[in-house]
Scaffold this motif. Structure first.
Motif, PDB file in Angstrom:
ATOM      1  N   ARG A 143     -54.425  78.482  -7.440  1.00 52.05           N
ATOM      2  CA  ARG A 143     -54.193  77.111  -7.911  1.00 52.05           C
ATOM      3  C   ARG A 143     -53.892  77.078  -9.405  1.00 52.05           C
ATOM      4  N   ALA A 178     -59.301  71.619  -6.033  1.00 48.63           N
ATOM      5  CA  ALA A 178     -59.696  72.188  -4.732  1.00 48.63           C
ATOM      6  C   ALA A 178     -59.951  71.059  -3.736  1.00 48.63           C
ATOM      7  N   ASN A 179     -59.562  71.285  -2.506  1.00 48.50           N
ATOM      8  CA  ASN A 179     -59.895  70.312  -1.451  1.00 48.50           C
ATOM      9  C   ASN A 179     -61.375  70.397  -1.100  1.00 48.50           C
ATOM     10  N   HIS A 214     -54.486  68.780   8.066  1.00 50.72           N
ATOM     11  CA  HIS A 214     -53.502  69.848   7.848  1.00 50.72           C
ATOM     12  C   HIS A 214     -52.238  69.596   8.666  1.00 50.72           C
ATOM     13  N   TRP A 262     -63.747  69.188   2.169  1.00 48.83           N
ATOM     14  CA  TRP A 262     -63.588  68.629   3.517  1.00 48.83           C
ATOM     15  C   TRP A 262     -64.934  68.217   4.093  1.00 48.83           C
ATOM     16  N   THR A 278     -62.067  68.539  -8.253  1.00 46.80           N
ATOM     17  CA  THR A 278     -61.922  68.608  -6.798  1.00 46.80           C
ATOM     18  C   THR A 278     -61.359  67.305  -6.225  1.00 46.80           C
ATOM     19  N   ARG A 312     -60.394  68.300   9.231  1.00 45.22           N
ATOM     20  CA  ARG A 312     -59.522  69.130   8.410  1.00 45.22           C
ATOM     21  C   ARG A 312     -58.261  69.558   9.175  1.00 45.22           C
ATOM     22  N   ASP A 313     -58.410  69.946  10.418  1.00 40.45           N
ATOM     23  CA  ASP A 313     -57.242  70.390  11.196  1.00 40.45           C
ATOM     24  C   ASP A 313     -56.230  69.253  11.335  1.00 40.45           C
ATOM     25  N   ALA A 348     -56.523  64.892  -0.471  1.00 39.80           N
ATOM     26  CA  ALA A 348     -56.386  66.348  -0.311  1.00 39.80           C
ATOM     27  C   ALA A 348     -54.982  66.725  -0.756  1.00 39.80           C
ATOM     28  N   GLY A 397     -54.705  72.736  -2.243  1.00 41.80           N
ATOM     29  CA  GLY A 397     -56.147  72.636  -2.454  1.00 41.80           C
ATOM     30  C   GLY A 397     -57.014  73.583  -1.671  1.00 41.80           C
ATOM     31  N   ASP A 398     -56.457  74.273  -0.665  1.00 40.17           N
ATOM     32  CA  ASP A 398     -57.275  75.219   0.093  1.00 40.17           C
ATOM     33  C   ASP A 398     -57.082  76.660  -0.384  1.00 40.17           C
ATOM     34  N   HIS A 399     -56.237  76.828  -1.399  1.00 39.16           N
ATOM     35  CA  HIS A 399     -56.098  78.159  -2.005  1.00 39.16           C
ATOM     36  C   HIS A 399     -57.261  78.414  -2.968  1.00 39.16           C
TER      37      HIS A 399
END
Ligand SMILES: O=C(O)CCC(=O)C(=O)O
Ligand SMILES: [Fe+2]
Length: 397
Positions: A179, A192-193, A207, A195, A140, A203-204, A168, A172-174
Motif C-alpha cells: 500500500r 487498510a481495509n 469483493h 472487515w 484504516t 467481505r466476499d 473499503a 486495502g487488503d494488501h
C-alpha cells in the motif's frame, strides 16, 4: 420511484437559471441499432449501455476495432461500433449538461446488488458495539459513525451529515508495504481495509461487488474516451492500476429534528474521476440545476447513477461538468433508513492528468477548471495523489 412527495427541504424543484445547455425531455437523438440508447431524456438521462455491448462477458478489447472505426466516421456496417458510438454520444451530452446520468443494461447482476444491500444493511442495523468492532481509525477504512459534513469540502460550515459510513478500497487488503507504494498516508486509498466478522460473507460480497464496479468503471472510461473523440483506449494505461473506493452511506431514521442546515448529505461535488452510485427507492438525492435550483435524481430499478467528479472536469478542460448534489432529509414521521453505495473511481495514483488539449476550447460560459492550489501560469498537470493532497489542503487549511 423516489418518494418525491416525502421530501421537503427548501430550494427543491427546478428553478434558477437552468442548466448550461438545456435539452428538453423526451427528445432522444441517440439511437443504437436496437433502438434508442437514451431511454429517458432529461437533465439526468437514462442511458441503456446494452447497445454498447457493455453487458457482454469478457474483455472489452474484442469491441475495440469496430468502435474505433465508428469514431473515425467510417463505420456503417458494424452494429457494435454504431451502438457504442450512439451510447458514447449520449454520455458525452449528459456530461456536458449536468454531469449526471443513469445507466441500465450495464451487466452487473441484480442478485449481487441485492446481496450487497442485504449484507450491508444487516451490518448497519446491528447494535452499535458490533459495528464498532469494525471501526476505522486514521490509517484504516471500515465503519465510521460520522463522516463529518460533505458541505465542508465546499468551504461551507454545516453540522455533520446524518449518515454513518462503511468504506473499503481496492488496495486495502494488501500489506502495508504494498500500500505504501501508492502514496503516503494522505491518500485515502493507502488505508487498510477493516472487515466485520458479521454478517457472514460480508467481505466476499464486497469483493465481488468491487470487481463488478472495476469492470463497469473501466468500461465507462472507454466510453468516455469515445465520447471525447479520443481513441477508445486512451485512458487504459491511466486507470489500469486504479485506486478506487467503495463507500456505503447509511442514512439512519431521523428520530429527532435535524439541526438548522443539517442534511442526510450536504451539497458537495465529488473529487475524483467518476462515481458509480447505487441508490434505493427511498429518494432524496438531488443535483443542482442552474444557479439555485435542484432536480431529483429518481430511483431507476436496476440502474446506477453515474456522475463525473472534479478531476474529470479538470481533465476535460471544463468541457464536462462536476455538479453539486445533496441528499435531503425525509419529512418528519418518515422512519425509514436509506442506503446508497457510491464507487469512487480514481485513476492510477501516479497517472498524469492534464487538461486534454485536443478537445478544443470549452463552452462559451465555462472556464477551464483549475487544479486545487494551482498557481496562475503553472503547468496545469497533476496526479491523483497530488490532486488529493491539494484538495485536502485547500479544504482544511
Ligand atoms: O447517497 C447518495 O445518494 C449520494 C451520496 C454522495 O453523493 C456521496 O457519497 O458522495
Ligand atoms: Fe457525492
Amino acid at each position: 420511484m423516489s418518494g418525491h412527495s416525502e421530501y421537503g427541504g427548501s430550494g427543491s424543484g427546478a428553478g434558477g437559471g437552468g442548466p448550461r445547455s438545456p435539452r428538453g425531455p423526451g427528445s432522444s437523438k441517440n439511437s443504437g441499432p436496437g433502438g434508442p440508447v437514451t431511454v429517458l431524456d432529461g437533465y439526468v438521462p437514462v442511458i441503456d449501455l446494452s447497445a454498447a455491448g457493455t453487458a457482454i462477458a469478457g474483455t472489452p478489447n474484442a469491441r475495440t476495432a469496430t468502435a474505433r472505426t465508428a469514431v473515425a466516421g467510417t463505420d456503417t456496417g458494424s452494429d457494435c461500433g454504431a451502438g457504442r458510438l450512439a451510447v458514447a454520444r449520449a454520455i458525452g451530452n449528459a456530461c456536458e449538461n449536468s454531469g449526471f446520468f443513469t445507466v441500465v443494461g450495464h451487466g452487473v447482476p441484480q442478485e449481487l446488488v441485492d446481496d450487497m444491500y442485504g449484507k450491508t444493511e444487516e451490518f448497519f442495523t446491528a447494535p452499535r458495539k458490533e459495528k464498532e468492532r469494525a471501526a476505522g481509525g486514521p490509517g484504516t477504512c471500515g465503519f465510521r459513525s460520522s463522516a463529518g459534513s460533505a458541505a465542508k469540502s465546499m468551504g461551507v460550515e454545516a453540522p455533520a451529515d446524518l449518515c454513518e459510513i462503511f468504506t473499503a478500497n481496492v488496495l486495502g487488503d494488501h500489506g502495508a508495504d504494498v500500500r505504501a507504494r501508492y502514496g503516503d498516508e494522505s491518500a485515502p486509498w493507502t488505508r487498510a481495509n477493516v472487515w466485520p466478522s458479521q454478517p457472514a460473507g460480508f467481505r466476499d460480497t464486497w469483493h465481488a461487488y468491487m470487481r463488478e464496479m472495476e469492470r463497469l468503471g473501466r468500461e465507462l472510461m472507454r466510453l468516455f474516451a469515445l465520447a471525447l473523440g479520443l481513441d477508445e483506449e486512451f485512458f487504459e494505461d491511466k486507470v489500469d492500476r486504479h485506486v478506487s473506493t467503495v463507500v456505503a452511506n447509511f442514512y439512519y431514521p431521523q428520530n429527532r429534528p435535524p439541526l438548522p442546515g443539517q442534511l442526510r448529505k450536504g451539497p458537495h461535488t465529488d473529487w475524483g474521476n467518476l462515481t458509480i452510485l447505487h441508490q434505493d427507492d427511498i429518494g432524496g438525492l438531488q443535483v443542482r440545476y442552474g444557479e439555485s435550483g435542484w432536480r431529483d435524481v429518481p430511483f431507476v430499478p436496476g440502474g446506477f447513477v453515474i456522475n463525473i467528479g472534479d478531476m474529470m472536469a479538470f481533465w476535460t478542460g471544463g468541457r464536462w461538468v462536476s455538479t453539486l448534489h445533496r441528499v435531503l432529509n425525509p419529512e418528519r414521521g418518515h422512519d425509514r433508513s436509506r442506503l446508497s453505495l457510491p464507487f469512487f473511481h480514481m485513476p492510477n495514483h501516479d497517472a498524469v492528468v492534464e487538461p486534454l488539449a485536443q478537445l478544443g476550447s470549452p463552452g462559451a460560459d465555462a472556464g477551464p477548471v483549475e487544479a486545487p492550489g494551482s498557481n496562475a501560469g503553472a503547468v496545469p498537470a497533476t496526479t491523483p495523489g497530488q490532486w488529493y493532497r491539494d484538495k485536502m489542503a485547500a479544504t482544511f487549511s
